[in-house]
Enzyme design. Sequence first.
Site, PDB file in Angstrom:
ATOM      1  N   THR A 471      23.464  -0.835   7.672  1.00 18.78           N
ATOM      2  CA  THR A 471      23.153  -1.964   8.187  1.00 18.78           C
ATOM      3  C   THR A 471      24.394  -2.997   7.830  1.00 18.78           C
ATOM      4  O   THR A 471      24.585  -4.377   8.358  1.00 18.78           O
ATOM      5  CB  THR A 471      22.157  -2.504   7.350  1.00 18.78           C
ATOM      6  OG1 THR A 471      22.449  -2.286   6.040  1.00 18.78           O
ATOM      7  CG2 THR A 471      20.484  -1.694   7.792  1.00 18.78           C
ATOM      8  N   LYS A 721      17.342 -14.696   4.091  1.00 21.46           N
ATOM      9  CA  LYS A 721      16.616 -13.530   3.747  1.00 21.46           C
ATOM     10  C   LYS A 721      16.698 -12.721   4.912  1.00 21.46           C
ATOM     11  O   LYS A 721      17.835 -12.337   6.089  1.00 21.46           O
ATOM     12  CB  LYS A 721      15.554 -14.754   5.606  1.00 21.46           C
ATOM     13  CG  LYS A 721      15.173 -15.352   4.553  1.00 21.46           C
ATOM     14  CD  LYS A 721      13.767 -16.634   5.911  1.00 21.46           C
ATOM     15  CE  LYS A 721      13.980 -17.615   5.994  1.00 21.46           C
ATOM     16  NZ  LYS A 721      13.310 -18.281   6.607  1.00 21.46           N
ATOM     17  N   GLY A 722      16.483 -10.975   4.946  1.00 16.43           N
ATOM     18  CA  GLY A 722      16.579 -10.140   5.663  1.00 16.43           C
ATOM     19  C   GLY A 722      16.745 -10.447   7.126  1.00 16.43           C
ATOM     20  O   GLY A 722      15.358 -11.286   7.744  1.00 16.43           O
ATOM     21  N   GLY A 724      17.306  -7.184   9.388  1.00 15.25           N
ATOM     22  CA  GLY A 724      17.590  -5.813   9.849  1.00 15.25           C
ATOM     23  C   GLY A 724      16.224  -5.022  10.958  1.00 15.25           C
ATOM     24  O   GLY A 724      16.276  -4.458  10.904  1.00 15.25           O
ATOM     25  N   GLU A 725      15.218  -5.943  10.490  1.00 14.83           N
ATOM     26  CA  GLU A 725      14.043  -5.637  11.803  1.00 14.83           C
ATOM     27  C   GLU A 725      13.307  -6.586  11.786  1.00 14.83           C
ATOM     28  O   GLU A 725      12.892  -6.449  13.087  1.00 14.83           O
ATOM     29  CB  GLU A 725      12.594  -5.421  10.634  1.00 14.83           C
ATOM     30  CG  GLU A 725      13.262  -3.731  10.236  1.00 14.83           C
ATOM     31  CD  GLU A 725      12.353  -3.513   8.912  1.00 14.83           C
ATOM     32  OE1 GLU A 725      11.530  -2.566   8.663  1.00 14.83           O
ATOM     33  OE2 GLU A 725      11.906  -3.830   7.554  1.00 14.83           O
TER      34      GLU A 725
HETATM   35 MO1  MOS Z   1      12.666  -0.034   7.576  1.00 19.70          MO
HETATM   36  S1  MOS Z   1      10.789   0.995   9.124  1.00 19.70           S
HETATM   37  O1  MOS Z   1      11.529  -0.405   6.158  1.00 19.70           O
HETATM   38  O2  MOS Z   1      13.382   1.504   7.064  1.00 19.70           O
END
Ligand code: MOS
Length: 759
Positions: A471, A721-722, A724-725
């Site tokens: 990341t 705020k994240g 990555g997802e």
């Molecule tokens: Mo993620 S699926 O919270 O590594």
Amino acid sequence: MNQAAPAPKENMGNPVPRIDARLKVTGQAGYSADLPTANMAYGALATSSIAKGSITAVRLERARKVPGVLDIVSVGDMDGIDKPKFGNTGASSIAPLHDKAIFHDGQIIALVVAETFEAAEEAAALIRADYAEETPSAGFDSRGTEMEPAAGKSPLFKEDVKAGDFDAAYAAAAVKIDEKYSTPTQHHNPIELFSTTAVWQGDQLTVYEPSQNVTGWKAELARQLKIDPANVRIVSPYVGGAFGSKGPMTARTAIVAVAARRVGRPVRCVVSRIQAYGTQTYRAETRHRIRIGANQDGRITAFAHEGWEVTSRPDPYVVGGTSATGRMYDYGSVLTHVSLVHADRNTPGYMRSPPETPYVYALENAMDEMAVALGMDPVEFRRVNEPQKEPIGGKPFSSRSLVKCYDQAAEAFGWSKREAAVGSMRDGDWLVGMGCATAIYPTAAAPCAARVRLTTDGEVRVQCGSHEIGTGVRTVAAQMAAERLGIEMDKVSVEMGDSALPPAPVSGGSISTASVCSAVLKACDAVRAKLFAAAVAEAGPLAGSGNAKLEMSQEKIVADNGKSAKLSDVFKTMQIGAIEEYAEFAPKGSSPEALKKLYAGQSEFHGGDQDKDSMKYAFGAEFVEVRINSHTREIRVPRIVGAFAAGRIMNTRTARSQLMGGMIWGIGQALHEATEIDKRHARYVNRDLQDYLVPVNADVKQLEVILVPEIDHEVNPAGVKGLGELGNVGTAAAVASAVYHATGKRIRDLPIRIDHLIV
Ligand code: MOS
């Protein structure tokens, strides 16, 4: 670097290249299975060829005769070891080698240890077992599955959410839909294979294994081996793809540790890709029923989302994304219910954006259907149903920039040029379709510790037991320290991925940047406080500036009265060469035990829908163009535009990469990814990257990421705020909606393939 020399003060938010980019592209970054160890022995797994029943005998004779075989650990050899547990730290309660029960195809039945990898593999392939076999249930629609409600059954699932009287509102609605959707089994295929290397030195155990949770694993492995956690160290300096697959520890880790203790040598077991399908976690198939009712003007009055998920026989793994889908729009009334379906399969687990991805796919596909039923533009339909407060508890959103995301993405995409009628856009042989969908992901943070050391030469070392899972968290941690301490990036080093470092939470749920940066910030501020006190002290170089506001910049302490002092001069007056500070961060609302839990390897999340004061979520809007060949029905995705609002962006380069990667994965979910299952044997069939399809560069043409500015002081001190997802939530629904727009065919079952469009 930084030859245009932006002041270090402005570090955060810059598109700083990854600090480990060079190491990675030159092959110098040491992944767990690359790290050299003297006197290594090699492990290979033998796995079950049935999915249900029990082992009556394991035949090891032929394997033992292979030259170079040192030992074989098999059923019954885990005596004195505690069984694995299912939860956030442990992948499954299935305990291979502890007992004879077989819960799924591909379950570990032995580990061969040999002088060479080749000998171990050869011997493992010669192992046979006799079984008392029973007929397995492969998944949905198989006989013998057991269904139960998720609520109250799973520690990972909170609750079914409800508001108002859905039944009455739905019955009274002028326009309604009632449809079913499904997502397939999907498997993690990280390029870095799964592996465990166990090294004993006396009673000290070091395990090298790619991990998203070194502190949690240290505790869990110590528990299983019944040894002091202080004697266990987990090392995972780089991780080549994780996405949840390296979050919970699997049964293999303790097995390899036991084998290493038996042979008195380090043992390395690299799991083949085929075996990973049965020994690691994956995203199990899901089914959904969605009902939406609305007035003629497009205002939703009723929303119901029922979900079903497959899990293993003993473990209640459930993703349950209804917490987010039930709060997405201003529905009026809400009803949700999630059920588990136990089958004879390995236990599923987190896979990128776990609760949201399958559930939001169903919701957003349904939203598009509803817009069609109402004769409304799908963007307008969402705008009309934008909530002031979330509909379940009536809490405000800490910030919600969804409409801005839609506006900016629509503009960049050219949505206004879309002709609404189905099948009306065509370019030669290609049918053109355009669709859009919402992306949403909870914003959370968890307690985290960090240590920061600054030397008189302006060298900074940051230590934090978080994980670089690709990341860029190492880079943003370095940026944070560089900014706070007024040091250039090339003088900052960051150590991560080792349970001997200050503990960090699991690197999951998009919490790392917020949690790690908050801890690093606190440690840097402790360093600053010491330096500032020394600088303005009587003997200090800024004596008399006690009332001035101080900052650190370019290896100097700068006062707002115009005076400044070199860092080295301040250190001189302190008569030390370095300052080292340790800090612990706990998010607002943390329990009194939160920090204790951090050291015990348990991450206490705060944020998302769990905070009392407000809902904390990041949002985005994704627009997709598809082209479908009118003769062959070949499906192409020439263009995606995504606009995302995720609070303060720490590094626009790594943020963009995360969001791009998410959207590309979304193409895979829409068009490629599915694990096929042989139903008679409950066995995965396409267990390699030749047959398990993922998008490649040729599948991705134009991809545009728009970072929508957003300020949110409520989420955490860093305002982060994240993300990555976030990027791969919504993509598949946008593709499905675009396919409908091009062809008039509404595909509700992923992945969408040519054969769906031929008939
Ligand atoms: Mo993620 S699926 O919270 O590594």
